[in-house]
Write a protein that holds these residues in place. Structure first.
Motif, PDB file in Angstrom:
ATOM      1  N   ARG A 114       0.861  -1.183   0.000  1.00  0.00           N
ATOM      2  CA  ARG A 114       0.000   0.000   0.000  1.00  0.00           C
ATOM      3  C   ARG A 114       0.894   1.228   0.000  1.00  0.00           C
ATOM      4  NH1 ARG A 114      -1.782   1.227   5.821  1.00  0.00           N
ATOM      5  NH2 ARG A 114      -0.480  -0.102   7.128  1.00  0.00           N
ATOM      6  N   ARG A 115       0.335   2.346  -0.416  1.00  0.00           N
ATOM      7  CA  ARG A 115       1.156   3.528  -0.698  1.00  0.00           C
ATOM      8  C   ARG A 115       1.919   4.035   0.514  1.00  0.00           C
ATOM      9  NH1 ARG A 115       0.580   5.090  -5.733  1.00  0.00           N
ATOM     10  NH2 ARG A 115      -1.318   4.477  -6.869  1.00  0.00           N
ATOM     11  N   VAL A 116       1.321   3.961   1.706  1.00  0.00           N
ATOM     12  CA  VAL A 116       1.984   4.508   2.879  1.00  0.00           C
ATOM     13  C   VAL A 116       3.281   3.756   3.193  1.00  0.00           C
ATOM     14  CG1 VAL A 116       0.805   3.067   4.591  1.00  0.00           C
ATOM     15  CG2 VAL A 116       1.542   5.400   5.208  1.00  0.00           C
ATOM     16  N   LYS A 117       3.396   2.514   2.740  1.00  0.00           N
ATOM     17  CA  LYS A 117       4.624   1.737   2.952  1.00  0.00           C
ATOM     18  C   LYS A 117       5.673   2.029   1.881  1.00  0.00           C
ATOM     19  CE  LYS A 117       2.975  -0.149   6.603  1.00  0.00           C
ATOM     20  NZ  LYS A 117       3.475   0.280   7.927  1.00  0.00           N
ATOM     21  N   ASP A 118       5.277   2.649   0.798  1.00  0.00           N
ATOM     22  CA  ASP A 118       6.178   3.149  -0.249  1.00  0.00           C
ATOM     23  C   ASP A 118       7.246   2.138  -0.692  1.00  0.00           C
ATOM     24  OD1 ASP A 118       6.897   5.009  -2.084  1.00  0.00           O
ATOM     25  OD2 ASP A 118       7.843   6.405  -0.693  1.00  0.00           O
ATOM     26  N   PRO A 119       6.856   0.920  -1.068  1.00  0.00           N
ATOM     27  CA  PRO A 119       7.855  -0.081  -1.461  1.00  0.00           C
ATOM     28  C   PRO A 119       8.612   0.259  -2.744  1.00  0.00           C
ATOM     29  CG  PRO A 119       5.651  -0.867  -1.966  1.00  0.00           C
ATOM     30  CD  PRO A 119       5.481   0.387  -1.156  1.00  0.00           C
ATOM     31  N   LEU A 120       8.103   1.230  -3.523  1.00  0.00           N
ATOM     32  CA  LEU A 120       8.779   1.603  -4.775  1.00  0.00           C
ATOM     33  C   LEU A 120       9.845   2.680  -4.568  1.00  0.00           C
ATOM     34  CD1 LEU A 120       5.687   1.722  -7.181  1.00  0.00           C
ATOM     35  CD2 LEU A 120       7.342  -0.123  -6.885  1.00  0.00           C
TER      36      LEU A 120
END
Length: 346
Positions: free
Chosen positions: A175-181
């Motif tokens: 999910r975006r809050v974890k910002d894996p990218l």
């Protein structure tokens, strides 16, 4: 005491892991703790019916909004355990902020995993400061003795026929809050220069739309791999064998993955956000980076030498209380004040 524990129980997430640990601690302390998924309920009335029918003595909820909102107007005493989402994200919503304030007013007590988290909550709801206590998480790692490391690498298309392999693991719900990218491009560039370096991203597809975005980006990034989810014991074994754990989240309460890596004596490299900085002492128990370029500056030379130094490894292994949190929570529901020996209310 018969306790209801409300939490978001999506499989293989930090919330589910934390909830299971708290349940285990409460059972060990002699209480009955029934775990329920907050996502399955829509209103406080449903929880009121549940607590009445199943004769619960008290309740706990993980997340002031996601779980706590369901305990508004509760006839039984309840406590709240803050999540990072509460103080970092949900406070930005006027309606959620109002609901969380009302829940906190009714709660017997609230627990924050770090002093920083307590201070953020107290800044939003000053009148609740005296009922917010600080208690770090209890961590227990159980790496599988039968985990097949080489099979794990083969399934990820990571070469096993090499003397040099530096696999960094990033564990998070997609999910975006974890910002894996966040680090994908710099890792891929690094891999092009040194093929022994790989980044493995592993975690549940919490946000299906964002997961598709991650898959597309990873396909075009040599050296970066989206790994298959693993049972917890196997995941611990994989972390134990990896070179280092990476965290690139934009928001964390207290990352279970970081604590578990430390418990396994695995080096940690994390984004410099309040939740991570609360548990990592820069250049002593890990490294904190504020942008991808700084991460890359740490990684190739200085980070590898620090990771492999014998002096650092003892510092990585933090000692956490196994039963302290569960015992404190149960006692807190029985009395007006939590015992000072169990929690820090300062």
């Amino acid at each position: 005491m018969r306790l209801l524990l409300l939490a978001c129980l999506r499989a293989q997430t930090g919330n589910a892991t934390t909830a299971a640990r708290i349940q285990s601690h409460l059972h060990a302390a002699g209480h009955i703790c029934v775990l329920k998924d907050a996502f399955l309920y829509e209103s406080p009335a449903e929880i009121a019916d549940l607590t009445s029918t199943d004769k619960f003595d008290a309740a706990l909820a993980i997340h002031l909004y996601k779980g706590g909102r369901l305990l508004q107007g509760s006839r039984i005493p309840f406590g709240i355990i803050f999540g990072g989402t509460d103080v970092n994200e949900d406070v930005k919503s006027e309606e959620k902020h109002r609901v969380m304030g009302a829940v906190l007013e009714e709660a017997r007590f609230a627990v924050a995993f770090t002093v920083e988290m307590k201070e953020l909550a107290a800044a939003e709801w000053p009148e609740a400061r005296k009922k917010i206590y600080v208690q770090t998480q209890g961590i227990k790692t159980t790496p599988s003795e039968t985990f097949d490391w080489y099979r794990f690498l083969e399934r990820a298309d990571i070469p096993t026929d090499t003397d040099r392999l530096y696999l960094f693991l990033l564990i998070c719900g997609l999910r975006r809050v974890k910002d894996p990218l966040y680090l994908v491009e710099v890792f891929s560039d690094w891999h092009r220069k040194d093929p022994s370096v790989h980044l493995g991203i592993i975690g549940p597809a919490v946000d299906p739309l964002f997961t598709r975005e991650v898959k597309e980006k990873v396909k075009r990034a040599p050296g970066v791999h989206l790994l298959q989810e693993l049972p917890q014991d196997d995941l611990h074994a994989a972390v134990k064998r990896c070179f280092a754990l990476v965290n690139s989240s934009t928001s964390e309460g207290m990352s279970a993955a970081i604590l578990e890596a430390m418990d396994l004596d695995v080096p940690v490299l994390a984004r410099n956000i309040p939740g991570n900085a609360a548990i990592i002492k820069h250049k002593e128990t890990g490294l904190l980076f504020s942008n991808p370029q700084l991460f890359l500056r740490f990684s190739p030379k200085s980070w590898m030498s620090v990771c492999l130094s014998e002096a650092l490894l003892p510092l990585l292994h933090l000692q956490f209380s196994e039963l302290g949190l569960g015992v404190s929570l149960a006692e807190g529901l029985c009395c007006s004040d939590l015992p000072a020996t169990c929690c820090t209310g300062a």
